[in-house]
Enzyme design. Sequence first.
Site, mmCIF file in Angstrom:
data_model
loop_
_atom_site.group_PDB
_atom_site.id
_atom_site.type_symbol
_atom_site.label_atom_id
_atom_site.label_comp_id
_atom_site.label_asym_id
_atom_site.label_seq_id
_atom_site.Cartn_x
_atom_site.Cartn_y
_atom_site.Cartn_z
ATOM 1 N N LYS A 120 -30.051 -26.321 69.163
ATOM 2 C CA LYS A 120 -30.418 -27.695 69.550
ATOM 3 C C LYS A 120 -31.041 -28.446 68.361
ATOM 4 O O LYS A 120 -30.614 -29.550 68.024
ATOM 5 C CB LYS A 120 -31.437 -27.666 70.719
ATOM 6 N N ARG A 156 -36.459 -28.976 81.225
ATOM 7 C CA ARG A 156 -36.231 -27.537 81.368
ATOM 8 C C ARG A 156 -36.504 -27.066 82.781
ATOM 9 O O ARG A 156 -36.313 -25.885 83.069
ATOM 10 C CB ARG A 156 -37.205 -26.800 80.468
ATOM 11 N N ARG A 169 -34.586 -17.164 61.646
ATOM 12 C CA ARG A 169 -34.899 -18.590 61.445
ATOM 13 C C ARG A 169 -36.164 -18.793 60.612
ATOM 14 O O ARG A 169 -37.191 -18.196 60.857
ATOM 15 C CB ARG A 169 -35.088 -19.289 62.791
ATOM 16 N N ARG A 220 -41.744 -19.242 62.889
ATOM 17 C CA ARG A 220 -42.487 -19.609 64.107
ATOM 18 C C ARG A 220 -43.176 -18.398 64.739
ATOM 19 O O ARG A 220 -42.617 -17.300 64.747
ATOM 20 C CB ARG A 220 -41.520 -20.241 65.114
ATOM 21 N N ARG A 252 -38.809 -15.560 76.402
ATOM 22 C CA ARG A 252 -38.243 -16.930 76.405
ATOM 23 C C ARG A 252 -36.866 -16.921 77.064
ATOM 24 O O ARG A 252 -36.506 -17.849 77.796
ATOM 25 C CB ARG A 252 -38.123 -17.461 74.966
HETATM 26 P P1 AP5 Z 1 -32.151 -23.886 66.239
HETATM 27 O O1 AP5 Z 1 -31.346 -25.106 65.996
HETATM 28 O O2 AP5 Z 1 -33.525 -23.825 65.691
HETATM 29 O O3 AP5 Z 1 -32.134 -23.519 67.813
HETATM 30 P P2 AP5 Z 1 -32.850 -24.208 69.048
HETATM 31 O O4 AP5 Z 1 -31.841 -24.322 70.126
HETATM 32 O O5 AP5 Z 1 -33.550 -25.447 68.618
HETATM 33 O O6 AP5 Z 1 -33.853 -23.033 69.416
HETATM 34 P P3 AP5 Z 1 -35.404 -23.052 69.760
HETATM 35 O O7 AP5 Z 1 -35.873 -21.644 69.528
HETATM 36 O O8 AP5 Z 1 -36.111 -24.145 69.037
HETATM 37 O O9 AP5 Z 1 -35.347 -23.341 71.278
HETATM 38 P P4 AP5 Z 1 -36.441 -23.094 72.318
HETATM 39 O O10 AP5 Z 1 -35.903 -23.836 73.448
HETATM 40 O O11 AP5 Z 1 -36.745 -21.664 72.537
HETATM 41 O O12 AP5 Z 1 -37.766 -23.635 71.588
HETATM 42 P P5 AP5 Z 1 -38.547 -25.013 71.684
HETATM 43 O O13 AP5 Z 1 -39.104 -25.299 70.357
HETATM 44 O O14 AP5 Z 1 -37.738 -26.029 72.372
HETATM 45 O O15 AP5 Z 1 -31.292 -22.653 65.679
HETATM 46 C C1 AP5 Z 1 -31.784 -21.336 65.747
HETATM 47 C C2 AP5 Z 1 -31.336 -20.575 64.509
HETATM 48 O O16 AP5 Z 1 -29.912 -20.438 64.541
HETATM 49 C C3 AP5 Z 1 -31.676 -21.249 63.189
HETATM 50 O O17 AP5 Z 1 -32.052 -20.296 62.234
HETATM 51 C C4 AP5 Z 1 -30.376 -21.958 62.781
HETATM 52 O O18 AP5 Z 1 -30.282 -22.052 61.376
HETATM 53 C C5 AP5 Z 1 -29.321 -21.014 63.381
HETATM 54 N N1 AP5 Z 1 -28.106 -21.716 63.833
HETATM 55 C C6 AP5 Z 1 -28.032 -22.918 64.452
HETATM 56 N N2 AP5 Z 1 -26.746 -23.233 64.721
HETATM 57 C C7 AP5 Z 1 -25.997 -22.197 64.267
HETATM 58 C C8 AP5 Z 1 -24.574 -21.926 64.261
HETATM 59 N N3 AP5 Z 1 -23.681 -22.797 64.770
HETATM 60 N N4 AP5 Z 1 -24.160 -20.764 63.748
HETATM 61 C C9 AP5 Z 1 -25.056 -19.855 63.234
HETATM 62 N N5 AP5 Z 1 -26.400 -20.065 63.203
HETATM 63 C C10 AP5 Z 1 -26.857 -21.219 63.714
HETATM 64 O O19 AP5 Z 1 -39.737 -24.590 72.678
HETATM 65 C C11 AP5 Z 1 -40.719 -23.677 72.272
HETATM 66 C C12 AP5 Z 1 -41.692 -23.462 73.405
HETATM 67 O O20 AP5 Z 1 -42.369 -24.692 73.737
HETATM 68 C C13 AP5 Z 1 -41.072 -23.003 74.742
HETATM 69 O O21 AP5 Z 1 -40.889 -21.592 74.789
HETATM 70 C C14 AP5 Z 1 -42.137 -23.474 75.738
HETATM 71 O O22 AP5 Z 1 -43.251 -22.617 75.742
HETATM 72 C C15 AP5 Z 1 -42.580 -24.816 75.135
HETATM 73 N N6 AP5 Z 1 -41.778 -25.937 75.654
HETATM 74 C C16 AP5 Z 1 -40.902 -26.689 74.937
HETATM 75 N N7 AP5 Z 1 -40.312 -27.597 75.734
HETATM 76 C C17 AP5 Z 1 -40.806 -27.412 76.968
HETATM 77 C C18 AP5 Z 1 -40.558 -28.025 78.229
HETATM 78 N N8 AP5 Z 1 -39.660 -29.016 78.359
HETATM 79 N N9 AP5 Z 1 -41.240 -27.570 79.300
HETATM 80 C C19 AP5 Z 1 -42.150 -26.570 79.184
HETATM 81 N N10 AP5 Z 1 -42.431 -25.937 78.042
HETATM 82 C C20 AP5 Z 1 -41.755 -26.360 76.926
HETATM 83 MG MG MG Z 2 -35.568 -26.010 68.478
#
Ligand code: AP5
Ligand code: MG
Length: 214
Positions: free
Chosen positions: A14, A90, A124, A159, A170
């Site tokens: 994402k 979410r 990552r 992270r 997660r």
């Molecule tokens: P990346 O693009 O970083 O993936 P992402 O989908 O953004 O993954 P996240 O880990 O950020 O998602 P998340 O939902 O767990 O975390 P968030 O920060 O939202 O890519 C990942 C890796 O893959 C990178 O190294 C990249 O280089 C590689 N990659 C990308 N595309 C690729 C491809 N095509 N091929 C190969 N490699 C590739 O949330 C964190 C925490 O915050 C949650 O756990 C929760 O506690 C809280 N939180 C956030 N939002 C909410 C909400 N709405 N409600 C409640 N709690 C929330």
């Molecule tokens: Mg992310």
Amino acid sequence: MPNFVLFGAPGAGKGTLAGKIKQFSPVVHVSTGDLFRANIKNQTPIGKEAKNYIDNGQLVPDSVVIGMVKDRIAQDDVKEHGFMLDGFPRTLEQAKSLDEIAQLDVVVVLDIKKEDLKKRILGRWSCPDCGKIYNIYNEELTPKTEGKCDDCKVDLTHRSDDNEETFQKRWDTYISQSAAVIDYYGQKEGLVEKIDATKTMAFTEADLRKILKL
Ligand code: AP5
Ligand code: MG
């Protein structure tokens, strides 16, 4: 520019796709995870409340998240350029609250299996200054100089929730909450577009541009 949601499992891509879109579009990237991490860094009340949930792989309570997103999307830049939401909504509650305050044009679901995600999470690294995301296990996504941001030249960071144990939590959280959100949007005809997130970056980006007509 459409108002859209990037929806997908932890590590689905994402944030990476949002970074690509930002290079050619003024649409505002609103990542709830990034907003929480900034709040944690600045030791705000929201950050203090969110930290334990994040480090345990659980969702931060809806009451905190929904207020934070409402404040962000009420700002002038979003009014002018629209939003791409990353990591929100979410839960069903979050999806319903969003409907009360904004009109959605597309929900893009990044489709990927659990076994493809672990390397993405564990490999990552990100830039603490510009937020650019790298992956040390993927040639396309490694930094030019080991451990340094290509653009800012500062040390990359890992992270606190990117470890095997928290990834598992997660993932479980995602599985237990995501079906309700996808079902909710699936009932609205023509809103959901699925893309195959296992493909290389270039292909995934091309799929997204087609959907967004960019
Ligand atoms: P990346 O693009 O970083 O993936 P992402 O989908 O953004 O993954 P996240 O880990 O950020 O998602 P998340 O939902 O767990 O975390 P968030 O920060 O939202 O890519 C990942 C890796 O893959 C990178 O190294 C990249 O280089 C590689 N990659 C990308 N595309 C690729 C491809 N095509 N091929 C190969 N490699 C590739 O949330 C964190 C925490 O915050 C949650 O756990 C929760 O506690 C809280 N939180 C956030 N939002 C909410 C909400 N709405 N409600 C409640 N709690 C929330
Ligand atoms: Mg992310």
